[in-house]
Structure formats: structure tokens, C-alpha cells
Design a protein around this motif. Structure first.
Motif, short mmCIF file in Angstrom:
data_model
loop_
_atom_site.label_atom_id
_atom_site.label_comp_id
_atom_site.label_asym_id
_atom_site.label_seq_id
_atom_site.Cartn_x
_atom_site.Cartn_y
_atom_site.Cartn_z
N PHE A 72 0.90 -1.24 -0.12
CA PHE A 72 -0.02 -0.01 -0.07
C PHE A 72 0.88 1.35 0.15
O PHE A 72 1.79 1.58 0.89
CB PHE A 72 -0.72 0.15 1.30
N PRO A 74 0.79 5.06 -0.21
CA PRO A 74 0.18 6.32 -0.31
C PRO A 74 1.29 7.33 -0.39
O PRO A 74 2.19 7.16 0.17
CB PRO A 74 -0.68 6.39 0.97
N GLU A 75 0.64 8.59 -1.15
CA GLU A 75 1.84 9.80 -0.83
C GLU A 75 1.32 10.60 0.17
O GLU A 75 0.04 10.85 0.32
CB GLU A 75 1.49 10.40 -2.30
N LEU A 80 -6.11 10.17 4.41
CA LEU A 80 -6.79 9.01 3.64
C LEU A 80 -8.30 9.49 3.48
O LEU A 80 -8.95 10.10 4.44
CB LEU A 80 -6.62 7.70 4.38
N HIS A 81 -8.85 9.13 2.12
CA HIS A 81 -10.02 9.19 2.18
C HIS A 81 -10.88 7.44 1.84
O HIS A 81 -10.00 6.74 1.97
CB HIS A 81 -10.40 10.02 0.90
N HIS A 84 -8.83 5.22 -0.49
CA HIS A 84 -7.54 4.85 -0.10
C HIS A 84 -7.91 3.69 0.73
O HIS A 84 -7.36 2.69 1.24
CB HIS A 84 -7.02 5.76 0.86
N ALA A 87 -8.36 0.54 -1.04
CA ALA A 87 -7.18 0.07 -1.49
C ALA A 87 -6.46 -0.72 -0.26
O ALA A 87 -5.69 -1.59 -0.35
CB ALA A 87 -6.31 1.13 -2.09
N VAL A 88 -6.50 -0.04 1.09
CA VAL A 88 -6.00 -0.67 2.09
C VAL A 88 -6.56 -2.00 2.61
O VAL A 88 -5.77 -3.06 2.44
CB VAL A 88 -6.17 0.15 3.42
N TYR A 118 0.83 13.73 8.12
CA TYR A 118 0.10 12.92 7.10
C TYR A 118 0.36 11.47 7.31
O TYR A 118 -0.40 10.61 7.14
CB TYR A 118 0.18 13.47 5.64
N ILE A 122 -1.96 8.69 8.36
CA ILE A 122 -1.96 7.44 7.44
C ILE A 122 -1.75 6.06 8.27
O ILE A 122 -2.56 5.24 8.13
CB ILE A 122 -1.13 7.62 6.25
N VAL A 126 -4.35 3.22 9.00
CA VAL A 126 -4.28 1.72 8.37
C VAL A 126 -4.42 0.83 9.54
O VAL A 126 -4.94 -0.23 9.15
CB VAL A 126 -2.91 1.59 7.63
#
Length: 209
Positions: A72, A74-75, A80-81, A84, A87-88, A118, A122, A126
Motif C-alpha cells: 500500500f 500512499p503519498e 486518507l479518503h 484509500h 485499497a488498504v 500526514y 495514514i 491503516v
């Protein structure tokens, strides 16, 4: 508490969204995943039958094949929305279905827009999404990885691809790229820069670095 999903109401909506995004099929630890092209490819390549409905992975098959590894990435330039969160759930759960593990990697390639706040948000989200499914606190495998630590390897890979004729340095502007890539009804066009020589591409790559 993470500002990404900072209250019970937003986390409730997240959970409802995840339930709505999955399809009845393979049931793994409370989440349902119908067989899809990704899981089918993994199963064909590894010979491992995904664990579902309390079935166990065949250890003999699992040992004979390379472990399934997902990630996973993310930038860390925002919270996260819902996208995301899906995807997680998918990346971590697919790895578990095949007896593998998932890497947590921060795609920190744009330092001007990234912030440690951030990163922490994140990671907390997660952990929350995957809570109760793993023995330890962190659901990912090993340490949190960062793309910036692999810039040298990425650069060498770019050199190799250019030398093989499989990559080139693009010089189209953002507006030109939109024009060249085509639309749903019109095919795209080849970039005029894709025919540069290997030597010119390598020189441009070195100047970019």
C-alpha cells in the motif's frame, strides 16, 4: 486520533462504504471478495488456493512458491479518503488470502507537499482499518518503507530500460500529453520524443538527476 477519520460518524460512514464496495463471494475475516482478475492471476501463478470460509492454505504449496507480497503506497500529502480505505482493505486482505504479507510504503517523491502529520495519520488509519486481524500492532510487514530510500535503484532501473530500448525521457508539456494520449473515442498518438536515441535519452536522464 487521526484527522483522516477523526470521529465515530466518519468511521461509521467509512465502514458502510467498505461494505458497499465489496461483492459477496470469498469471505475472509469479515470482508467479502468475489474472485477477480487479480486473485485469479495470483492463484494461477502460485497454485495456491486462497483461504476463505475458514479453509487453510496448503502449506506444501505455499512453501514451494514465492510468498505473495502486496503493498500500500500512499503519498503523504493529505489524509486518507474512502478510495484509500478500499485499497488498504484489498491489498492487505489479498496478501492474507494467499498466506503472504503487505508492505507499507510512503511514496515520498514530492517533499514540498508532504508532511509528517500526514504520515502519522495514514499509519494510524491503516492500523484502525486492519485492527484485530494481526498478532502485532502493525498490520504491515517489517518497517515502514519510503520510496526516497530507493532512488538510486530506481535510477539504475531507468538506465537499464533506456539501454534496452524500453523507455525514453519525455518532453511533452502537460497540455500536450493530454492531447497525445487520446480519448475514449479517439486513439492516442505516439510522442515525437519516443524515437530519441539511447545516447540522447541517457544524457537527458543524467541531466534530470
Amino acid at each position: 486520533m487521526s484527522r483522516g477519520f477523526e470521529n465515530k460518524q466518519s468511521r461509521c460512514w467509512l465502514l458502510l462504504g467498505l461494505i458497499g464496495l465489496v461483492t459477496p463471494g470469498l469471505v475472509v475475516s469479515g470482508f467479502a471478495y468475489a474472485p477477480n482478475f487479480i486473485t485469479k492471476i495470483i492463484q494461477e501463478d502460485t497454485g495456491i488456493t486462497p483461504a476463505y470460509e475458514n479453509k487453510e492454505i496448503d502449506s506444501n504449496v505455499a512453501v514451494a512458491t514465492a510468498p505473495v507480497k502486496t503493498r500500500f503506497p500512499p503519498e503523504p500529502n493529505g489524509y486518507l479518503h474512502l478510495g484509500h480505505a478500499k485499497a488498504v482493505s484489498f491489498n492487505f486482505e489479498v496478501a492474507r488470502m494467499f498466506g503472504g504479507s503487505c508492505n507499507m510504503r510512503m511514496d515520498d517523491t514530492n517533499p514540498s507537499k508532504e508532511d509528517e502529520e500526514y504520515v502519522e495519520s495514514i499509519l494510524e488509519d491503516v492500523r484502525w482499518i486492519r485492527s484485530g486481524l494481526y498478532d502485532g500492532e502493525d498490520p504491515w510487514d517489517g518497517e515502514v518503507r519510503k520510496t526516497s530510500k530507493y532512488f538510486d535503484e530506481i535510477y539504475k532501473a531507468a538506465e537499464y530500460l533506456i539501454q534496452k530500448g524500453d523507455a525514453y525521457v519525455e518532453s511533452l508539456s502537460a497540455e500536450e500529453m493530454r492531447e497525445y494520449r487520446g480519448t475514449l473515442t479517439e486513439p492516442g498518438k505516439n510522442s515525437p520524443y519516443r524515437d530519441r536515441s539511447v545516447e540522447e535519452n541517457l544524457n537527458l536522464l543524467e541531466r534530470c538527476g
